[in-house]
Motif scaffolding. Sequence first.
Motif, PDB file in Angstrom:
ATOM      1  N   ASN A  39      38.806   1.074 -11.314  1.00  0.00           N
ATOM      2  CA  ASN A  39      39.103   1.919 -12.478  1.00  0.00           C
ATOM      3  C   ASN A  39      39.192   1.151 -13.791  1.00  0.00           C
ATOM      4  N   ASP A  40      39.458  -0.142 -13.726  1.00  0.00           N
ATOM      5  CA  ASP A  40      39.760  -0.923 -14.924  1.00  0.00           C
ATOM      6  C   ASP A  40      38.484  -1.533 -15.497  1.00  0.00           C
ATOM      7  N   TYR A  41      38.011  -0.998 -16.625  1.00  0.00           N
ATOM      8  CA  TYR A  41      36.759  -1.490 -17.208  1.00  0.00           C
ATOM      9  C   TYR A  41      36.875  -2.939 -17.663  1.00  0.00           C
ATOM     10  N   GLU A  42      38.061  -3.366 -18.089  1.00  0.00           N
ATOM     11  CA  GLU A  42      38.210  -4.735 -18.580  1.00  0.00           C
ATOM     12  C   GLU A  42      37.872  -5.767 -17.511  1.00  0.00           C
ATOM     13  N   LYS A  43      38.087  -5.408 -16.246  1.00  0.00           N
ATOM     14  CA  LYS A  43      37.711  -6.327 -15.168  1.00  0.00           C
ATOM     15  C   LYS A  43      36.198  -6.506 -15.126  1.00  0.00           C
ATOM     16  N   PHE A  44      35.466  -5.406 -15.320  1.00  0.00           N
ATOM     17  CA  PHE A  44      34.008  -5.493 -15.373  1.00  0.00           C
ATOM     18  C   PHE A  44      33.572  -6.302 -16.589  1.00  0.00           C
ATOM     19  N   ARG A  45      34.214  -6.040 -17.704  1.00  0.00           N
ATOM     20  CA  ARG A  45      33.823  -6.701 -18.953  1.00  0.00           C
ATOM     21  C   ARG A  45      34.022  -8.216 -18.862  1.00  0.00           C
ATOM     22  N   LYS A  46      35.102  -8.631 -18.237  1.00  0.00           N
ATOM     23  CA  LYS A  46      35.387 -10.056 -18.094  1.00  0.00           C
ATOM     24  C   LYS A  46      34.288 -10.751 -17.299  1.00  0.00           C
ATOM     25  N   VAL A  47      33.802 -10.093 -16.254  1.00  0.00           N
ATOM     26  CA  VAL A  47      32.807 -10.705 -15.368  1.00  0.00           C
ATOM     27  C   VAL A  47      31.385 -10.495 -15.885  1.00  0.00           C
ATOM     28  N   ASN A  48      31.035  -9.249 -16.170  1.00  0.00           N
ATOM     29  CA  ASN A  48      29.639  -8.893 -16.446  1.00  0.00           C
ATOM     30  C   ASN A  48      29.225  -9.089 -17.901  1.00  0.00           C
ATOM     31  N   VAL A  49      30.198  -9.255 -18.786  1.00  0.00           N
ATOM     32  CA  VAL A  49      29.867  -9.431 -20.202  1.00  0.00           C
ATOM     33  C   VAL A  49      30.287 -10.822 -20.683  1.00  0.00           C
ATOM     34  N   ARG A  80      14.860 -21.009 -20.464  1.00  0.00           N
ATOM     35  CA  ARG A  80      14.792 -19.568 -20.208  1.00  0.00           C
ATOM     36  C   ARG A  80      15.989 -19.101 -19.391  1.00  0.00           C
ATOM     37  N   PHE A  81      16.478 -17.885 -19.722  1.00  0.00           N
ATOM     38  CA  PHE A  81      17.601 -17.272 -19.021  1.00  0.00           C
ATOM     39  C   PHE A  81      17.162 -15.873 -18.600  1.00  0.00           C
ATOM     40  N   LEU A  82      17.027 -15.665 -17.296  1.00  0.00           N
ATOM     41  CA  LEU A  82      16.653 -14.352 -16.757  1.00  0.00           C
ATOM     42  C   LEU A  82      17.918 -13.633 -16.321  1.00  0.00           C
ATOM     43  N   TYR A  83      18.166 -12.496 -16.943  1.00  0.00           N
ATOM     44  CA  TYR A  83      19.390 -11.730 -16.678  1.00  0.00           C
ATOM     45  C   TYR A  83      19.051 -10.504 -15.844  1.00  0.00           C
ATOM     46  N   VAL A  84      19.665 -10.402 -14.677  1.00  0.00           N
ATOM     47  CA  VAL A  84      19.452  -9.244 -13.814  1.00  0.00           C
ATOM     48  C   VAL A  84      20.447  -8.163 -14.194  1.00  0.00           C
ATOM     49  N   ALA A 127      20.937   1.092 -16.862  1.00  0.00           N
ATOM     50  CA  ALA A 127      21.220   0.818 -18.270  1.00  0.00           C
ATOM     51  C   ALA A 127      20.154   1.441 -19.169  1.00  0.00           C
ATOM     52  N   ILE A 128      19.126   2.017 -18.544  1.00  0.00           N
ATOM     53  CA  ILE A 128      18.027   2.672 -19.253  1.00  0.00           C
ATOM     54  C   ILE A 128      17.998   4.139 -18.832  1.00  0.00           C
ATOM     55  N   GLY A 129      17.699   5.024 -19.762  1.00  0.00           N
ATOM     56  CA  GLY A 129      17.661   6.455 -19.443  1.00  0.00           C
ATOM     57  C   GLY A 129      16.649   6.773 -18.363  1.00  0.00           C
ATOM     58  N   TYR A 130      17.069   7.455 -17.311  1.00  0.00           N
ATOM     59  CA  TYR A 130      16.187   7.756 -16.190  1.00  0.00           C
ATOM     60  C   TYR A 130      15.112   8.765 -16.594  1.00  0.00           C
ATOM     61  N   GLY A 131      14.042   8.768 -15.812  1.00  0.00           N
ATOM     62  CA  GLY A 131      12.920   9.641 -16.104  1.00  0.00           C
ATOM     63  C   GLY A 131      11.992   9.065 -17.145  1.00  0.00           C
ATOM     64  N   HIS A 167      31.377   2.235 -14.833  1.00  0.00           N
ATOM     65  CA  HIS A 167      31.837   0.958 -15.383  1.00  0.00           C
ATOM     66  C   HIS A 167      30.809  -0.149 -15.136  1.00  0.00           C
ATOM     67  N   TYR A 168      30.199  -0.131 -13.970  1.00  0.00           N
ATOM     68  CA  TYR A 168      29.198  -1.155 -13.648  1.00  0.00           C
ATOM     69  C   TYR A 168      28.006  -1.068 -14.600  1.00  0.00           C
ATOM     70  N   ALA A 169      27.402   0.113 -14.709  1.00  0.00           N
ATOM     71  CA  ALA A 169      26.212   0.266 -15.549  1.00  0.00           C
ATOM     72  C   ALA A 169      26.522  -0.016 -17.009  1.00  0.00           C
ATOM     73  N   VAL A 170      27.655   0.484 -17.493  1.00  0.00           N
ATOM     74  CA  VAL A 170      28.035   0.271 -18.895  1.00  0.00           C
ATOM     75  C   VAL A 170      28.236  -1.215 -19.170  1.00  0.00           C
ATOM     76  N   SER A 171      28.874  -1.920 -18.237  1.00  0.00           N
ATOM     77  CA  SER A 171      29.123  -3.350 -18.448  1.00  0.00           C
ATOM     78  C   SER A 171      27.828  -4.153 -18.416  1.00  0.00           C
ATOM     79  N   LYS A 172      26.872  -3.743 -17.593  1.00  0.00           N
ATOM     80  CA  LYS A 172      25.590  -4.451 -17.567  1.00  0.00           C
ATOM     81  C   LYS A 172      24.828  -4.226 -18.870  1.00  0.00           C
ATOM     82  N   ALA A 173      24.892  -3.005 -19.393  1.00  0.00           N
ATOM     83  CA  ALA A 173      24.249  -2.734 -20.682  1.00  0.00           C
ATOM     84  C   ALA A 173      24.920  -3.531 -21.801  1.00  0.00           C
ATOM     85  N   GLU A 174      26.241  -3.623 -21.739  1.00  0.00           N
ATOM     86  CA  GLU A 174      26.959  -4.416 -22.740  1.00  0.00           C
ATOM     87  C   GLU A 174      26.611  -5.895 -22.598  1.00  0.00           C
TER      88      GLU A 174
END
Length: 311
Positions: free
Chosen positions: A81-91, A108-112, A117-121, A136-143
Amino acid sequence: MEKVIVTGANGMLASNIIGELLKDGYEVTGTVRSLGKYHGPRGEGLDLQECDFKDTDAMERLMEGCTCAIHVAAMTSQGENDYEKFRKVNVAATENLVKAAIRQGLKRFLYVSTANAIGYGEAEGKPMMYPFTESHYAVSKAEGERAILPYKDKIDIVIVNPTFMAGRYGSAQGSNRLFNMVKKSPVVFCPKGGKNVLDVQEAARGMVLALKKGRNGENYLITGKNYSYRELFSQAAEAIGRHPLLVTVPDFLLKAAGAFGDLLHKMGISSELSRSNVTMLMINNHYNTTKAEKELGFKAAPIDFKELLSY
């Protein structure tokens, strides 16, 4: 011979990426939190190191002699539930890795990231859409993408956005669990939506192509085939000679389950059930790979469901 550092080496995707790199003649330093949990490929060119990628100083030392980094490790939980945990790791930790790579002179840095993070369709360039704007996962990866792109003048930044992956080196508790019902149950429940599914070996091949050919500052969707859930489960079952009863799950039942999950969250109880997560099962979460095909020469081979379900 180029040397590449790969984070999260004991994960399904990173293990397959390591296999592709070794096959192509690269030397690889793979970082894992526990050497005992590594079940991926082995080879003369592989050096496994026990290191938490959030330890920037240790990671910078391991980058010595490398020309490129592939950052796969991430916090992926759908129940936290805690977005800050995602932000600490993924951002924050991701941005620190880029800074360390710059200090070590990597090219070079390849980021997976994630396709979500992209609009579907659609293709690259479309903003992410609900329900993934609530993940939280998708938002943190986009950030994370936004955090590292400003460094593209100092190091090549290439972002790959894979769709749903399953297969070799995966676990029954990970993404391979999508097919558990197909392998075991006489009844398979099918939501009305669909998703793009990709064999992880093909995903790894696409990412190594992006490492070699991707343009600085660009995103590349790495995709497989678009399926409805009914098509996906039907083809998977047929491949292994099973004929379960396919039952369509009404949207109202999924919505009720999501509402119950939201209630649990409000009570402080972690659960993968939520309104946004069940909505993911009700949409056609489809993508295309036109850009990767044109610029990288990548097009995923058809899924061999019999092989995929053997893992």
